[in-house]
Write a protein that holds these residues in place. Structure first.
Motif, PDB file in Angstrom:
ATOM      1  N   ASP A 220     -11.386  18.917  -1.120  1.00 47.02           N
ATOM      2  CA  ASP A 220     -11.599  20.228  -1.746  1.00 47.02           C
ATOM      3  C   ASP A 220     -10.783  20.330  -3.029  1.00 47.02           C
ATOM      4  O   ASP A 220     -11.273  20.818  -4.055  1.00 47.02           O
TER       5      ASP A 220
ATOM      6  N   THR B 125      -0.169  15.332   0.013  1.00 49.55           N
ATOM      7  CA  THR B 125       0.327  15.372  -1.362  1.00 49.55           C
ATOM      8  C   THR B 125      -0.831  15.372  -2.360  1.00 49.55           C
ATOM      9  O   THR B 125      -1.976  15.045  -2.003  1.00 49.55           O
TER      10      THR B 125
ATOM     11  N   ALA C 220       2.150   8.303   1.198  1.00 50.84           N
ATOM     12  CA  ALA C 220       2.817   9.540   0.758  1.00 50.84           C
ATOM     13  C   ALA C 220       2.919  10.460   1.979  1.00 50.84           C
ATOM     14  O   ALA C 220       3.769  10.267   2.833  1.00 50.84           O
ATOM     15  N   GLY C 221       2.009  11.432   2.110  1.00 53.84           N
ATOM     16  CA  GLY C 221       2.040  12.295   3.292  1.00 53.84           C
ATOM     17  C   GLY C 221       1.653  11.543   4.558  1.00 53.84           C
ATOM     18  O   GLY C 221       2.053  11.888   5.665  1.00 53.84           O
ATOM     19  N   GLY C 222       0.825  10.529   4.400  1.00 53.61           N
ATOM     20  CA  GLY C 222       0.392   9.703   5.534  1.00 53.61           C
ATOM     21  C   GLY C 222      -0.732  10.320   6.353  1.00 53.61           C
ATOM     22  O   GLY C 222      -1.212   9.696   7.299  1.00 53.61           O
ATOM     23  N   THR C 223      -1.192  11.511   5.993  1.00 50.75           N
ATOM     24  CA  THR C 223      -2.156  12.203   6.866  1.00 50.75           C
ATOM     25  C   THR C 223      -3.538  11.560   6.850  1.00 50.75           C
ATOM     26  O   THR C 223      -4.325  11.769   7.771  1.00 50.75           O
ATOM     27  N   ASN C 224      -3.847  10.803   5.816  1.00 51.65           N
ATOM     28  CA  ASN C 224      -5.117  10.092   5.829  1.00 51.65           C
ATOM     29  C   ASN C 224      -4.898   8.622   6.182  1.00 51.65           C
ATOM     30  O   ASN C 224      -5.597   8.064   7.038  1.00 51.65           O
ATOM     31  N   LEU C 225      -3.908   8.012   5.553  1.00 47.54           N
ATOM     32  CA  LEU C 225      -3.705   6.582   5.764  1.00 47.54           C
ATOM     33  C   LEU C 225      -3.343   6.263   7.219  1.00 47.54           C
ATOM     34  O   LEU C 225      -3.879   5.322   7.807  1.00 47.54           O
TER      35      LEU C 225
ATOM     36  N   ARG D  12       0.852  -1.177   0.000  1.00 48.44           N
ATOM     37  CA  ARG D  12       0.000   0.000   0.000  1.00 48.44           C
ATOM     38  C   ARG D  12       0.893   1.232   0.000  1.00 48.44           C
ATOM     39  O   ARG D  12       1.799   1.354   0.832  1.00 48.44           O
ATOM     40  N   ILE D  13       0.619   2.127  -0.942  1.00 46.23           N
ATOM     41  CA  ILE D  13       1.423   3.339  -1.044  1.00 46.23           C
ATOM     42  C   ILE D  13       1.137   4.266   0.133  1.00 46.23           C
ATOM     43  O   ILE D  13      -0.019   4.431   0.535  1.00 46.23           O
TER      44      ILE D  13
HETATM   45  C1  LIG Z   1      -7.972  16.904  10.757  1.00 49.22           C
HETATM   46  C2  LIG Z   1      -8.017  16.824   9.268  1.00 49.22           C
HETATM   47  C3  LIG Z   1      -8.744  17.760   8.533  1.00 49.22           C
HETATM   48  C4  LIG Z   1      -8.774  17.699   7.158  1.00 49.22           C
HETATM   49  N1  LIG Z   1      -9.529  18.612   6.463  1.00 49.22           N
HETATM   50  C5  LIG Z   1      -9.598  18.529   5.106  1.00 49.22           C
HETATM   51  C6  LIG Z   1     -10.413  19.434   4.356  1.00 49.22           C
HETATM   52  O1  LIG Z   1     -11.047  20.337   4.904  1.00 49.22           O
HETATM   53  N2  LIG Z   1     -10.451  19.293   3.011  1.00 49.22           N
HETATM   54  C7  LIG Z   1      -9.754  18.306   2.363  1.00 49.22           C
HETATM   55  O2  LIG Z   1      -9.829  18.240   1.142  1.00 49.22           O
HETATM   56  N3  LIG Z   1      -8.992  17.440   3.044  1.00 49.22           N
HETATM   57  C8  LIG Z   1      -8.901  17.531   4.393  1.00 49.22           C
HETATM   58  N4  LIG Z   1      -8.152  16.619   5.082  1.00 49.22           N
HETATM   59  C9  LIG Z   1      -7.591  15.469   4.370  1.00 49.22           C
HETATM   60  C10 LIG Z   1      -6.243  15.713   3.768  1.00 49.22           C
HETATM   61  O3  LIG Z   1      -6.376  16.582   2.678  1.00 49.22           O
HETATM   62  C11 LIG Z   1      -5.706  14.352   3.316  1.00 49.22           C
HETATM   63  O4  LIG Z   1      -5.413  13.608   4.468  1.00 49.22           O
HETATM   64  C12 LIG Z   1      -4.475  14.456   2.455  1.00 49.22           C
HETATM   65  O5  LIG Z   1      -4.704  15.214   1.303  1.00 49.22           O
HETATM   66  C13 LIG Z   1      -3.978  13.071   2.072  1.00 49.22           C
HETATM   67  O6  LIG Z   1      -2.737  13.172   1.397  1.00 49.22           O
HETATM   68  P1  LIG Z   1      -1.478  12.331   1.906  1.00 49.22           P
HETATM   69  O7  LIG Z   1      -0.374  12.579   0.953  1.00 49.22           O
HETATM   70  O8  LIG Z   1      -1.208  12.598   3.338  1.00 49.22           O
HETATM   71  O9  LIG Z   1      -2.061  10.864   1.703  1.00 49.22           O
HETATM   72  P2  LIG Z   1      -1.727   9.479   2.417  1.00 49.22           P
HETATM   73  O10 LIG Z   1      -2.374   9.427   3.740  1.00 49.22           O
HETATM   74  O11 LIG Z   1      -0.271   9.190   2.319  1.00 49.22           O
HETATM   75  O12 LIG Z   1      -2.473   8.496   1.418  1.00 49.22           O
HETATM   76  C14 LIG Z   1      -3.874   8.529   1.239  1.00 49.22           C
HETATM   77  C15 LIG Z   1      -4.248   7.446   0.227  1.00 49.22           C
HETATM   78  O13 LIG Z   1      -3.711   7.752  -1.053  1.00 49.22           O
HETATM   79  C16 LIG Z   1      -2.972   6.669  -1.574  1.00 49.22           C
HETATM   80  N5  LIG Z   1      -1.882   7.278  -2.359  1.00 49.22           N
HETATM   81  C17 LIG Z   1      -1.065   8.301  -1.954  1.00 49.22           C
HETATM   82  N6  LIG Z   1      -0.242   8.660  -2.961  1.00 49.22           N
HETATM   83  C18 LIG Z   1      -0.543   7.856  -4.015  1.00 49.22           C
HETATM   84  C19 LIG Z   1      -0.040   7.748  -5.354  1.00 49.22           C
HETATM   85  N7  LIG Z   1       0.947   8.545  -5.798  1.00 49.22           N
HETATM   86  N8  LIG Z   1      -0.575   6.808  -6.178  1.00 49.22           N
HETATM   87  C20 LIG Z   1      -1.580   6.002  -5.733  1.00 49.22           C
HETATM   88  N9  LIG Z   1      -2.101   6.060  -4.493  1.00 49.22           N
HETATM   89  C21 LIG Z   1      -1.588   6.981  -3.643  1.00 49.22           C
HETATM   90  C22 LIG Z   1      -2.524   5.901  -0.339  1.00 49.22           C
HETATM   91  O14 LIG Z   1      -2.292   4.536  -0.658  1.00 49.22           O
HETATM   92  C23 LIG Z   1      -3.700   6.086   0.585  1.00 49.22           C
HETATM   93  O15 LIG Z   1      -4.705   5.157   0.280  1.00 49.22           O
HETATM   94  C24 LIG Z   1      -8.063  16.681   6.474  1.00 49.22           C
HETATM   95  C25 LIG Z   1      -7.304  15.758   7.188  1.00 49.22           C
HETATM   96  C26 LIG Z   1      -7.277  15.806   8.575  1.00 49.22           C
HETATM   97  C27 LIG Z   1      -6.459  14.792   9.316  1.00 49.22           C
END
Ligand SMILES: Cc1cc2nc3c(=O)[nH]c(=O)nc-3n(C[C@H](O)[C@H](O)[C@H](O)COP(=O)(O)OP(=O)(O)OC[C@H]3O[C@@H](n4cnc5c(N)ncnc54)[C@H](O)[C@@H]3O)c2cc1C
Ligand code: FES
Ligand code: FES
Lengths: 323, 176
Positions: A158, A102, A24-29, A21-22
């Motif tokens: 968004d 990301t 990236a930022g990890g903020t959702n996963l 499982r990929i």
């Molecule tokens: C408290 C809180 C408030 C938030 N409020 C908002 C908001 O108001 N609006 C909004 O839009 N978002 C909001 N978010 C969400 C936030 O935008 C996402 O958590 C973030 O964009 C995820 O990006 P990441 O790189 O951290 O993803 P990750 O957590 O690293 O990954 C998320 C998913 O994407 C997959 N993935 C990542 N990169 C790739 C790739 N290159 N190819 C294929 N799959 C991939 C992973 O496998 C995973 O399933 C909020 C989050 C939190 C914790």
């Protein structure tokens, strides 16, 4: 959190493993892994791959999958030519989260449905076949368009709404090294009877970039309605690009967040506007078309009149009609 | 897993479970307990640290993913007797009551001022191509990722305003 094997991808090939499982930022996963909503056995850390650039090409901009939400929102080119995208990003999450989130991860972030988050509850998305308790349950934040009897989750991004307004396409590299370019309405699937399948990605696929075509003519706006004025997900949001020529709407693009399982766009509602003189009555007609199939689920019924008001407010602003 | 983590200019060898968040690595393995755990889900900002100069929530970061990065915590900004301008301003302006959110507030504010100085816009910036105004509305929006259960917000805002020049934020830049 369940144990997992950590793999740092040094090459694209490392990232194409179908058994990982990929991250990236990890903020959702990581959030979901802590709750054991997600239980991957192997994490593929792609953050060191070369996908951090924003490149200007002829008639398009290519945004690497690892460009952070804050870098994208602050990029001079995006601010100047694609303000709807800058604004959508800035309306999301917080400064800290945007620094980590990301482009690829944001597109792939999962629903905020309370049943999806609660592992003691049934949920067809998290545990296929167990049922959807949100239908007839706690559904204030959930969808009114594109739902099925199996799932009424919304896509919470968004950024994706801004990108949908701009006809963005997602560049996907498959494990065989092939490249696909998918518009967002093909990238995101509707739930139907398989709500656990959210996108067109196949195992081993990697999002490498997002492409934006030249922006359409006209003024751009993003409006987000939420429970508090910052750091909250959208109840309803709207991205729009509208051009007015000789007193008539020449072209209109509108995409919506908070309404459906993907950033929602309805070309029929846009056609209602094109060639017409902007007025409140016209905007209401476009909203009628947009919401013709809208289905309230009880707690979220308010989204239908709220969307009408958001449409009227955003289009009035962009066309100079006083409300 | 064996990793090396660079924190506040010092390199540390750690043997950790890959599940360890950056926050837990700092607090439980390096005894840097300044960074706080409020929600552990990215919702409160108490765990804010800098990674390569940028503020992030250390509760939503895996320590193993930050090998090779430069991490800065509140302990790296200043210490009793030698407070950084923001730390001193928080004391001067009553920028806290219980103090639990304070390290996160200060780490967030420091990096926020830098983002401001670099001309980054925010959700309340009217003109995306002009230098943003250093207004209270801007400060509040940019600090919305840090909650304060004691609601010390007025003092937090005053402290940030007051410390801004000493933190090097003299001007803001417009997008080209
Ligand atoms: C408290 C809180 C408030 C938030 N409020 C908002 C908001 O108001 N609006 C909004 O839009 N978002 C909001 N978010 C969400 C936030 O935008 C996402 O958590 C973030 O964009 C995820 O990006 P990441 O790189 O951290 O993803 P990750 O957590 O690293 O990954 C998320 C998913 O994407 C997959 N993935 C990542 N990169 C790739 C790739 N290159 N190819 C294929 N799959 C991939 C992973 O496998 C995973 O399933 C909020 C989050 C939190 C914790
Ligand atoms: S503990 Fe990290 S944001 Fe609350
Ligand atoms: S001072 Fe108590 S939480 Fe902020």
């Amino acid at each position: 959190m369940r144990p997992f094997e950590y793999v740092r991808a040094e090459t694209r090939d490392d990232a194409h493993r179908a058994d990982g499982r990929i991250i990236a930022g990890g903020t959702n996963l990581l959030d979901l892994m802590k709750l054991q909503v997600e239980t991957p056995e192997r994490l593929l850390d792609v953050t060191r791959l070369d996908m951090h650039e924003i490149d200007e090409a002829e008639n398009s901009v290519r945004i690497g999958a690892l460009v952070t939400n804050s870098d994208l929102a602050a990029h001079p080119l995006i601010r100047k030519r694609y303000p709807v995208l800058s604004r959508a990003l800035l309306a999301g999450a917080s400064g800290q989260l945007r620094n980590k989130a990301t482009t690829g991860g944001n597109l792939m972030q999962r629903t905020r449905c309370p049943y999806f988050y609660d592992t003691t509850q049934p949920c067809n998305k998290r545990a296929p076949g167990t049922g959807c308790q949100a239908i007839g349950g706690v559904n204030r934040i959930l969808a009114i368009l594109g739902t099925s009897d199996h799932c009424i989750a919304t896509h919470p991004s968004d950024m994706a709404v801004g990108m949908r307004t701009l006809d963005a396409r997602v560049e996907i590299e498959t494990a065989d090294g092939d490249t696909k370019l998918l518009p967002l309405d093909e990238f995101y699937r509707l739930p139907g009877d398989t709500p656990e399948r959210e996108t067109a990605l196949e195992p081993g696929d990697l999002i490498v970039a997002v492409h934006l075509p030249d922006p359409p003519a006209g003024a751009q706006a993003y409006r987000k309605v939420r429970d508090r004025s910052s750091y909250a997900f959208a109840l309803v949001s709207m991205g729009a690009v509208v051009s007015v020529e000789n007193g008539k709407i020449a072209s209109a693009a509108m995409a919506f967040g908070g309404l459906g399982p993907r950033p929602w766009r309805d070309h029929d509602a846009e056609s209602v506007l094109e060639g017409e003189t902007p007025s409140r009555a016209l905007f209401d007609k476009a909203a009628d078309v947009l919401l013709a199939d809208a289905k309230g689920q009880g707690e979220n019924d308010f989204k239908i009149p709220l969307t009408r008001r958001v449409v009227a407010a955003v289009l009035s602003d962009l066309t100079g009609v006083s409300q | 897993m064996q990793i090396t983590l660079s924190v506040n200019g010092e390199s540390h060898a750690l043997d950790i479970d890959p599940r360890t968040t950056l926050l837990d690595a700092l607090r439980d393995h390096l005894d840097l307990t300044g960074s706080k755990k409020g929600c552990d889900h990215g919702q409160c900002g108490a765990c804010t640290v800098h990674v390569n100069g940028r503020r992030i929530n250390s509760c939503l970061a895996l320590a193993v993913m930050h090998e090779g990065d430069e991490v800065t915590t509140i302990e790296g900004l200043g210490e009793p007797g030698n407070l950084s301008p923001l730390q001193a301003a928080f004391v001067r302006h009553d920028g806290f009551q219980c103090g639990y959110c304070t390290p996160g507030q200060i780490m967030s504010a420091k990096s926020m001022l830098e983002e401001f100085g670099n001309g980054w816009p925010s959700n309340v910036t009217d003109d995306l191509t002009a230098a943003p105004d250093f207004s209270d509305a801007e400060i509040k929006e940019r600090m919305s990722g840090n909650l304060c259960r004691c609601s010390a917000y007025p003092g937090i805002c005053r402290a940030i305003r007051d410390a801004a020049p000493d933190e090097g934020m003299h001007k803001t830049e417009a997008a080209e």
